[in-house]
Design a protein around this motif. Structure first.
Motif, PDB file in Angstrom:
ATOM      1  N   ASP A  85       0.824  -1.200   0.000  1.00 32.10           N
ATOM      2  CA  ASP A  85       0.000   0.000   0.000  1.00 32.10           C
ATOM      3  C   ASP A  85       0.865   1.260   0.000  1.00 32.10           C
ATOM      4  O   ASP A  85       0.613   2.208  -0.753  1.00 32.10           O
ATOM      5  CB  ASP A  85      -0.907  -0.013   1.226  1.00 32.10           C
ATOM      6  CG  ASP A  85      -2.326   0.424   0.904  1.00 32.10           C
ATOM      7  OD1 ASP A  85      -2.791   0.159  -0.214  1.00 32.10           O
ATOM      8  OD2 ASP A  85      -2.958   1.036   1.772  1.00 32.10           O
ATOM      9  N   MET A  90       0.110  -3.545  -5.754  1.00 34.50           N
ATOM     10  CA  MET A  90      -0.945  -4.464  -5.349  1.00 34.50           C
ATOM     11  C   MET A  90      -0.367  -5.864  -5.237  1.00 34.50           C
ATOM     12  O   MET A  90       0.371  -6.307  -6.120  1.00 34.50           O
ATOM     13  CB  MET A  90      -2.083  -4.482  -6.378  1.00 34.50           C
ATOM     14  CG  MET A  90      -2.956  -3.251  -6.374  1.00 34.50           C
ATOM     15  SD  MET A  90      -3.738  -2.921  -4.787  1.00 34.50           S
ATOM     16  CE  MET A  90      -4.564  -4.472  -4.463  1.00 34.50           C
ATOM     17  N   SER A 239      -7.238  -4.376   0.456  1.00 35.51           N
ATOM     18  CA  SER A 239      -8.296  -3.362   0.525  1.00 35.51           C
ATOM     19  C   SER A 239      -8.963  -3.371   1.890  1.00 35.51           C
ATOM     20  O   SER A 239      -9.239  -2.313   2.468  1.00 35.51           O
ATOM     21  CB  SER A 239      -9.346  -3.609  -0.554  1.00 35.51           C
ATOM     22  OG  SER A 239     -10.472  -2.785  -0.369  1.00 35.51           O
ATOM     23  N   ASP A 512      -2.161   0.827  -8.555  1.00 28.99           N
ATOM     24  CA  ASP A 512      -2.124   0.648  -7.102  1.00 28.99           C
ATOM     25  C   ASP A 512      -3.437   0.114  -6.557  1.00 28.99           C
ATOM     26  O   ASP A 512      -3.606  -0.018  -5.336  1.00 28.99           O
ATOM     27  CB  ASP A 512      -1.748   1.951  -6.398  1.00 28.99           C
ATOM     28  CG  ASP A 512      -2.784   3.054  -6.581  1.00 28.99           C
ATOM     29  OD1 ASP A 512      -3.736   2.857  -7.359  1.00 28.99           O
ATOM     30  OD2 ASP A 512      -2.643   4.112  -5.951  1.00 28.99           O
ATOM     31  N   GLY A 513      -4.395  -0.223  -7.453  1.00 32.12           N
ATOM     32  CA  GLY A 513      -5.644  -0.849  -7.032  1.00 32.12           C
ATOM     33  C   GLY A 513      -6.838   0.063  -6.950  1.00 32.12           C
ATOM     34  O   GLY A 513      -7.952  -0.408  -6.721  1.00 32.12           O
ATOM     35  N   TRP A 529     -11.635   0.238  -3.894  1.00 27.09           N
ATOM     36  CA  TRP A 529     -10.361  -0.494  -3.813  1.00 27.09           C
ATOM     37  C   TRP A 529     -10.714  -1.980  -3.733  1.00 27.09           C
ATOM     38  O   TRP A 529     -11.043  -2.482  -2.656  1.00 27.09           O
ATOM     39  CB  TRP A 529      -9.560  -0.077  -2.587  1.00 27.09           C
ATOM     40  CG  TRP A 529      -9.111   1.350  -2.578  1.00 27.09           C
ATOM     41  CD1 TRP A 529      -9.819   2.428  -2.165  1.00 27.09           C
ATOM     42  CD2 TRP A 529      -7.844   1.845  -3.003  1.00 27.09           C
ATOM     43  NE1 TRP A 529      -9.081   3.568  -2.305  1.00 27.09           N
ATOM     44  CE2 TRP A 529      -7.851   3.246  -2.816  1.00 27.09           C
ATOM     45  CE3 TRP A 529      -6.684   1.255  -3.521  1.00 27.09           C
ATOM     46  CZ2 TRP A 529      -6.769   4.067  -3.128  1.00 27.09           C
ATOM     47  CZ3 TRP A 529      -5.593   2.067  -3.821  1.00 27.09           C
ATOM     48  CH2 TRP A 529      -5.643   3.443  -3.631  1.00 27.09           C
ATOM     49  N   THR A 532      -7.139  -6.149  -5.149  1.00 27.41           N
ATOM     50  CA  THR A 532      -6.277  -6.894  -6.056  1.00 27.41           C
ATOM     51  C   THR A 532      -6.055  -6.038  -7.291  1.00 27.41           C
ATOM     52  O   THR A 532      -6.785  -5.074  -7.522  1.00 27.41           O
ATOM     53  CB  THR A 532      -6.907  -8.252  -6.441  1.00 27.41           C
ATOM     54  OG1 THR A 532      -5.973  -9.033  -7.181  1.00 27.41           O
ATOM     55  CG2 THR A 532      -8.160  -8.057  -7.287  1.00 27.41           C
ATOM     56  N   ALA A 533      -5.029  -6.365  -8.063  1.00 29.26           N
ATOM     57  CA  ALA A 533      -4.740  -5.585  -9.261  1.00 29.26           C
ATOM     58  C   ALA A 533      -5.872  -5.726 -10.270  1.00 29.26           C
ATOM     59  O   ALA A 533      -6.325  -6.835 -10.554  1.00 29.26           O
ATOM     60  CB  ALA A 533      -3.422  -6.058  -9.881  1.00 29.26           C
ATOM     61  N   THR A 549     -10.103  -9.150 -12.857  1.00 31.46           N
ATOM     62  CA  THR A 549      -8.805  -9.311 -12.218  1.00 31.46           C
ATOM     63  C   THR A 549      -8.272 -10.715 -12.493  1.00 31.46           C
ATOM     64  O   THR A 549      -8.896 -11.491 -13.215  1.00 31.46           O
ATOM     65  CB  THR A 549      -8.896  -9.080 -10.696  1.00 31.46           C
ATOM     66  OG1 THR A 549      -9.465 -10.238 -10.073  1.00 31.46           O
ATOM     67  CG2 THR A 549      -9.762  -7.864 -10.369  1.00 31.46           C
TER      68      THR A 549
END
Length: 559
Positions: A85, A90, A239, A512-513, A529, A532-533, A549
């Motif tokens: 974070d 991510m 998240s 960064d998600g 958020w 996960t990517a 994802t």
């Protein structure tokens, strides 16, 4: 340029502070520095000074601190999610974090106090040693002398500073400091992870309201599934550990819940998420069987497809159509190309896939009608889709692409140099117009045709996202807008644009998600958020947002 004056380290630790700053600035020094000593010798105070020194405005680049994670009571995943974070990455776990950090070549200085007091210090020590192997990473780690962690780290190639040794203290300054009762920089407050707390891991309301780091540590130590809550928490934990309301946490947990979970959990989480900014329509996660999970989503679009359908590409390039009402599979396109970077659909049913090498592949959407009989005999030339494909392929042979998109009014490709080129369908011989929109590669494209007047046609509008974190808007018939429509500290990962019942909408995902949905007519932005990517986004006709994802595909609607 103005110089920044920093406070001295407390208790005469100027020699230790000077040595740390010299180590940070020395490219030939070991990447790992271990601060050790007995209990109460001032290790935490020294690290607090270093973090304060490296976090202030005007700090020299080589002395900046990019991540600071107190490890007392921390689990491995908790530490990884906090680090990811703070570094704008991510990661679902340690291996993914190490892989993403290796790919992200930005210099990173990380400070980790209290390694010996972590929930699982042995595993975290292995992570520290793996992090220290990266040339662009500098690690300052604190551990108490005589512990197993100390012996393990001291046996590596790390630089070691034992604060019990006299050379790290200026005794004259120490005496003066004590005599003047100068207030030192306070050490980090005792970690909340050290508190003894019991969380009911079977109760979703308790999970969403509790300290998420305690929940993470509990799930790390407990291998029971707790009705599916453990898998869901670990799937979206980065998240869930963010500072947020319980309703938002319940929503994210709901998106990560598999279909094998206790059937009572989904309605309970839905009730807890009732005040969130989003409503979950449905989700499909890795391992689901009814309907089956469609696989990793690396690219996705709804543009040009029949209403109610989306086209997905997985990590191998296999193309599938799914029902946006529930995520169930409709069809599959055989003969997959290479791993995809982007996909789009032309009006004649031609599917274009841009692979990760910048090459274009052409497929045909199943069910696309073909000319037969006399019409087929009369129309013996290449179709408009094939003509456009050949034109774009010729362009990509000179300049490999990184992203593409299309509408009936425009097709566009982005390049590694930040340039976007626009092509007009139906005019394959027309020279494409190109403009430079980004510093660095174009990472995502989306387009929408804007109606003009009363049925007087439409004007295409392109949105491009780049590695510079900016989203730019451009109509090929005019100059690009001078300022970005969106900007963030991380590269853009995915874009989607379209018309919805609430007007034009732009969706953006960053690496960064963070996901944003911008309701352009209303001037409102929704944030999410997912934990996960995010690889791909798409919009449905009713204004819902599809998010794809590696391990989830789900559909959200802004309340």
């Amino acid at each position: 340029m103005s110089t920044v004056k920093w406070g001295r380290p407390a208790s005469g630790r100027e020699p230790a502070g000077a040595a740390l700053l010299a180590w940070l600035a020395d490219p030939s020094a070991p990447g790992l520095c271990v601060i050790t000593g007995g209990a109460g010798c001032g290790k935490s105070t020294l690290l607090a000074w270093l973090v304060g020194h490296g976090s202030g405005a005007g700090t020299e680049r080589e002395r900046a601190v990019h991540a600071f994670v107190p490890l007392a009571g921390q689990s491995v995943r908790g530490a990884v999610w906090t680090l990811a974070d703070q570094l704008g990455l991510m990661a679902r776990g340690p291996e993914e974090f190490l892989a993403r950090l290796a790919a992200d070549r930005r210099p990173a200085t990380i400070v980790l106090p209290d390694l010996h007091a972590a929930a699982d210090p042995g595993v975290l020590t292995e992570l520290v040693l793996a992090l220290g192997a990266h040339e662009h990473v500098r690690l300052v780690v604190e551990t108490r002398s005589g512990t197993a962690v100390h012996h393990q780290l001291a046996g590596s190639a790390a630089a070691v500073m034992d604060l019990d040794e006299p050379q790290w203290t200026d005794e004259a300054r120490r005496s003066a400091w004590h005599a003047e009762l100068t207030e030192s920089i306070a050490p980090p407050a005792p970690g909340r992870h050290q508190a003894v707390a019991v969380v009911d891991l079977d109760d979703p309301a308790a999970l969403c309201a509790a300290d998420p780091w305690l929940v993470t540590a509990a799930f790390d130590a407990d291998q029971e599934e707790h009705g599916g809550l453990r898998s869901a928490w670990l799937r979206a934990g980065q998240s869930l550990c963010r500072d947020q309301e319980s309703a938002e946490r319940a929503l994210v947990l709901l998106t990560a819940l598999g279909d094998g979970a206790d059937p009572r959990l989904r309605p309970e989480l839905g009730r807890l998420a009732a005040t969130a900014d989003w409503r979950l329509d449905w989700s499909r996660v890795r391992g689901d069987v009814a309907p089956p999970w469609s696989g990793p989503v690396f690219a996705m679009t709804t543009a040009g497809l029949p209403t109610g359908q989306a086209l997905l590409a997985d990590h191998q390039g296999v193309l599938r159509t799914v029902d946006v009402a529930n995520g169930s599979a409709i069809g599959r396109i055989p003969q997959p190309p290479s791993p995809p970077a982007s996909i789009c659909l032309l009006t004649d049913g031609t599917v274009l896939v841009l692979d990760d090498q910048g090459r274009l592949h052409r497929q045909t959407l199943p069910g696309t009608p073909r000319a037969t009989g006399i019409a087929a005999l009369l129309d013996d030339g290449p179709s408009p889709g094939r003509q456009l494909t050949e034109t774009v392929t010729t362009h990509l042979a000179r300049s490999p692409g990184t992203a593409l998109c299309s509408t009936p009014g425009v097709m566009a490709v982005g390049g590694d140099d930040g340039t976007v080129h626009a092509f007009t369908p139906g005019k394959p011989d027309q020279h494409p117009r190109g403009v430079g929109l980004h510093t660095g590669p174009v990472t995502a494209l989306a387009a929408v045709d804007l109606p003009v007047g009363d049925g007087q046609g439409a004007v295409p509008l392109l949105y491009s996202g780049g590695a510079d974190g900016r989203v730019r808007a451009w109509s090929p018939d005019a100059n690009p807008q001078p300022t970005p429509v969106a900007e963030h500290s991380s590269p853009v990962a995915a874009l989607a644009a379209g018309h919805t019942p609430r007007g034009p909408v732009l969706a953006v995902a960053w690496t960064d998600g963070l996901v944003e949905l911008r309701l352009l007519d209303e001037g409102e932005t929704r944030h999410l958020w997912p934990g996960t990517a995010v690889n791909a986004l798409a919009l449905t006709a009713d204004g819902s947002l599809l998010i794809g994802t590696d391990d989830r595909l789900f559909c959200l609607h802004p309340r």
